[in-house]
Design an enzyme around this catalytic site. Sequence first.
Site, short mmCIF file in Angstrom:
data_model
loop_
_atom_site.label_atom_id
_atom_site.label_comp_id
_atom_site.label_asym_id
_atom_site.label_seq_id
_atom_site.Cartn_x
_atom_site.Cartn_y
_atom_site.Cartn_z
N HIS B 154 -1.56 0.79 -5.01
CA HIS B 154 -0.27 1.59 -4.83
C HIS B 154 0.86 1.02 -3.66
O HIS B 154 0.77 -0.03 -4.03
CB HIS B 154 -1.99 2.19 -2.96
CG HIS B 154 -0.88 1.33 -2.13
ND1 HIS B 154 -2.17 0.69 -2.06
CD2 HIS B 154 -0.73 1.78 -0.80
CE1 HIS B 154 -1.82 0.21 -0.30
NE2 HIS B 154 -1.20 0.55 -0.01
N HIS B 201 -6.23 6.01 -0.56
CA HIS B 201 -4.97 6.44 -1.99
C HIS B 201 -4.28 5.53 -2.69
O HIS B 201 -4.62 4.61 -3.49
CB HIS B 201 -4.12 6.33 -0.51
CG HIS B 201 -3.59 4.82 0.36
ND1 HIS B 201 -5.04 3.38 0.09
CD2 HIS B 201 -2.78 4.02 0.54
CE1 HIS B 201 -4.42 3.02 0.97
NE2 HIS B 201 -2.84 2.86 0.85
N HIS B 216 6.64 0.04 0.81
CA HIS B 216 5.98 -1.54 0.82
C HIS B 216 5.15 -1.24 -0.75
O HIS B 216 4.90 0.03 -0.71
CB HIS B 216 4.91 -2.11 1.89
CG HIS B 216 3.12 -1.36 1.87
ND1 HIS B 216 3.43 -0.23 2.94
CD2 HIS B 216 2.72 -1.03 1.15
CE1 HIS B 216 2.14 0.01 2.90
NE2 HIS B 216 1.61 -0.36 2.00
N HIS B 248 -5.46 -1.68 9.66
CA HIS B 248 -4.91 -0.30 9.88
C HIS B 248 -5.57 0.75 10.52
O HIS B 248 -6.67 0.73 9.92
CB HIS B 248 -3.84 0.56 8.46
CG HIS B 248 -3.19 -0.81 7.51
ND1 HIS B 248 -1.93 -0.36 8.36
CD2 HIS B 248 -2.93 -0.69 6.33
CE1 HIS B 248 -1.46 -1.44 7.60
NE2 HIS B 248 -1.83 -1.15 6.33
N TYR B 257 1.51 -7.51 6.45
CA TYR B 257 2.67 -6.58 5.77
C TYR B 257 3.45 -8.03 5.09
O TYR B 257 4.39 -8.59 6.57
CB TYR B 257 3.60 -5.48 6.02
CG TYR B 257 2.67 -4.09 6.14
CD1 TYR B 257 2.17 -4.14 4.80
CD2 TYR B 257 3.01 -2.93 7.45
CE1 TYR B 257 2.02 -2.45 4.66
CE2 TYR B 257 2.44 -1.65 7.28
CZ TYR B 257 2.00 -1.78 5.85
OH TYR B 257 1.37 0.15 6.19
N GLU B 267 2.88 -5.51 0.56
CA GLU B 267 1.35 -5.25 1.28
C GLU B 267 0.19 -6.36 0.50
O GLU B 267 0.16 -6.35 -0.71
CB GLU B 267 0.80 -4.38 1.32
CG GLU B 267 -0.70 -4.03 1.91
CD GLU B 267 -0.82 -2.57 2.97
OE1 GLU B 267 -0.74 -2.13 1.32
OE2 GLU B 267 -1.10 -2.45 3.50
FE LIG Z 1 -0.39 0.14 1.87
#
Ligand SMILES: [Fe+2]
Lengths: 110, 309
Positions: B154, B201, B216, B248, B257, B267
């Site tokens: 992503h 996501h 990112h 997260h 990161y 990431e």
């Molecule tokens: Fe991410």
Amino acid sequence: MGKHTVHFVDTGESLACSDTDNLLRSMEKLGRKGIPVGCRNGGCGVCKVQVLGGSCERRVMSRAHVGIDEEAQGYALACRIIPTSDLSVKVIGKMGRAFASVHTNPSTGE
Amino acid sequence: MGMTGVLRPGHAAIRVLDMKEATHFYGEVLGLIEVGRDSYGRVYYRAWDERDHHSIVLREADSAGIDFFGFKVDSVATLDRLEAETQAYGLKTSRVPAGDLLQTGERVRVEIVSGHTIELYAEKGKANSPQMVDNPPPWNSESERGIAPIRLDHALLYGPDIEKVQDYFVKVLGFYLTEQILMEDGKTQLAIWLACSNKAHDIAFVRHHEPNKLHHVSFLLDTWEKVLRAADIMSMNKISIDMGPTRHGVTRGTTIYAFDPSGNRFETFSGGYQTYPDWDPLTWTWDEVGAAVYYHDRALNPAFLEVVT
Ligand SMILES: [Fe+2]
Ligand code: FES
């Protein structure tokens, strides 16, 4: 490995910086917080400074943050310059703007 | 068929300041497989477990950042339909001819209101080698070389008007909202996570005053153990790490990161949950924004909101 003295005009502070590390790295190694730290690789622009006196080696850095005219006036990204003499430096890059703008006006950032 | 329309993220085109440094990083440290170079000097990579020709395209330029982020759709008919519906929705589109990117069919480009260029395409060459499809082993030498993510997963993009971006992705491209962070007023979205599949996501956006910024591009790893291994490899190679390894709150991913040699954040992460299109979005409130982003620190670092390319 030699050292050069880097003088920060804003705070009056001086830092003994190595002549092999970039300016931002020297600052980080000494645990100092004078220049904002971002990507450390010349892309994000948060470590922007203006070199007012002295000489340094410049590595490739993003034109989005240091234009050709600015380069002529000594602007640089601290993570991409290595002192070759004592330097006098003004800190330009600011952190805190985006956060403040998120607070004040979400859609325009003003 | 379980999944139709927009299938998955297919490519990210990243600007780098120095191609030699970039190819060392993407090829040796991140451990992607170089699959080609084109007449513009662009360099193409795929992750070891990806089945399409490429997912990362590097272009040398005088600024860092992202040129475009592309999604693969299920057919040429879907591509044509989404182009027409995007125009009817009121966004400008353009076509990039087949072959402009190596082994890639015609692409439809959309300029979204956050300033980013999103691409849709239906056709890309396959990377299937016999050893990957016939009696395939669970891993191979490429899966152990460098950080070696499984796939491009992503991107997180920064720009203005993210509620309008969400409206377009949901109404036209068939995405759904999986998570959001709200600002102090309890209404305005600071950040949105959108899925077209059953992932947590496929793309995400954070509200930001400057358009067309990259936060990112993200690569998937198998396990938390592999995330730690990635951190070790980063430090061995003096890669600039921004945050992590940590977790997260949003998506529950375990993550690092860090920055490529041109300052583009990437990431490497593992985990996260599965979703379905009837998912009710998860919401993080302003007083827990720190935990939403970095679950252990429970505070944002200034770089999260401000360091972008
Ligand atoms: Fe991410
Ligand atoms: S820290 Fe990003 S340009 Fe120097």
